[in-house]
Design a protein around this motif. Structure first.
Motif, PDB file in Angstrom:
ATOM      1  N   LEU A  15       6.423   7.316   5.814  1.00  0.00           N
ATOM      2  CA  LEU A  15       5.851   5.981   5.868  1.00  0.00           C
ATOM      3  C   LEU A  15       5.513   5.453   4.486  1.00  0.00           C
ATOM      4  O   LEU A  15       5.557   4.243   4.247  1.00  0.00           O
ATOM      5  N   TRP A  16       5.203   6.374   3.548  1.00  0.00           N
ATOM      6  CA  TRP A  16       4.828   5.914   2.209  1.00  0.00           C
ATOM      7  C   TRP A  16       5.347   6.844   1.120  1.00  0.00           C
ATOM      8  O   TRP A  16       6.181   6.475   0.305  1.00  0.00           O
ATOM      9  N   ILE A 200       8.120  -0.925  -4.967  1.00  0.00           N
ATOM     10  CA  ILE A 200       8.352   0.406  -5.547  1.00  0.00           C
ATOM     11  C   ILE A 200       7.431   0.643  -6.731  1.00  0.00           C
ATOM     12  O   ILE A 200       6.867   1.733  -6.892  1.00  0.00           O
ATOM     13  N   TRP A 201       7.273  -0.373  -7.582  1.00  0.00           N
ATOM     14  CA  TRP A 201       6.384  -0.252  -8.746  1.00  0.00           C
ATOM     15  C   TRP A 201       4.945   0.028  -8.310  1.00  0.00           C
ATOM     16  O   TRP A 201       4.283   0.917  -8.865  1.00  0.00           O
ATOM     17  N   ARG A 206       0.501   3.955  -7.649  1.00  0.00           N
ATOM     18  CA  ARG A 206      -0.546   4.587  -6.841  1.00  0.00           C
ATOM     19  C   ARG A 206      -0.293   6.066  -6.596  1.00  0.00           C
ATOM     20  O   ARG A 206      -1.216   6.823  -6.336  1.00  0.00           O
ATOM     21  N   ASN A 207       0.979   6.495  -6.655  1.00  0.00           N
ATOM     22  CA  ASN A 207       1.323   7.884  -6.387  1.00  0.00           C
ATOM     23  C   ASN A 207       2.044   8.467  -7.608  1.00  0.00           C
ATOM     24  O   ASN A 207       3.245   8.317  -7.772  1.00  0.00           O
TER      25      ASN A 207
END
Length: 213
Positions: A15-16, A200-201, A206-207
């Motif tokens: 999902l992420w 995507i950025w 965040r990850n």
């Protein structure tokens, strides 16, 4: 039947953190083509969820009897049959939308997300795990579509689900009374690619693990 942590991860990871569109860059063609309208994106997302989750289960059930030399042909037959079901349901309940999505619904057959999950997961796992994997990966695809379609339709047409939400551009009410104008560029395919790039950025910001990979 409770879900183990591994089962939950099969659904939530795509999902992420491992989204098939924004991380694996799969299924990008249909994603660019049908995200100008939120309704079309949601229907396409639901269609892929049905095809991939059910298809994964079918392939998992017959995985031990499929001759290796013809496994791709069998997989194509399974996904083609499911896509026909989706197409017929759309024609029965939403004919205008089915005409709009007709070409792209047919292209689900060659969607690399579906064929990839058949090969990489369903052929080597149980039906239950394959079902969860299908829900997760198709859900990640659907979420990416909906996010991009939301902004493209809102900023490009001033609508959501075809309903004016920013005011009337003809009568100059709402935001249009302040001089706002719809950005027609948002409705063109290049803007879909740019919007995905922004998603995507944000995701990679965040990850940090995605950047390291």
């Amino acid at each position: 039947m409770g879900l183990s942590k591994k089962d939950v991860k099969l659904v939530t990871d795509p999902l992420w953190d491992n989204n098939p569109i924004t991380v694996q860059v799969l299924g990008i063609c249909s994603a660019l083509a049908i995200t100008a309208q939120l309704k079309a994106a949601i229907v396409m997302g639901l269609s892929v969820i049905f095809v991939l989750s059910v298809g994964n289960v079918v392939i998992s059930l017959i995985r031990n009897v499929i001759p290796g030399k013809i496994r791709i042909i069998v997989q194509l037959l399974v996904v083609a049959a499911l896509v026909i079901i989706v197409d017929q349901v759309l024609k029965a309940f939403s004919y205008e939308l089915s005409k709009q999505l007709s070409v792209f619904v047919g292209l689900i057959i060659t969607n690399c997300i579906i064929m990839g999950r058949f090969e990489a997961f369903a052929l080597g796992n149980t039906p239950w795990k394959s079902f969860l994997d299908g829900i997760g990966n198709a859900g990640g695809y659907a979420i990416a579509l909906v996010i991009v379609a939301f902004f493209r339709e809102l900023l490009g047409s001033g609508t959501l689900f075809g309903i004016q939400v920013l005011g009337d551009p003809i009568k100059k009410t709402g935001l249009y009374a302040l001089g706002y104008e719809n950005n027609g560029f948002m409705l063109l395919a290049p803007m879909a690619l740019i919007t995905y790039g922004i998603v995507i950025w944000i995701q990679r910001t965040r990850n940090k693990s995605l950047v390291e990979e």
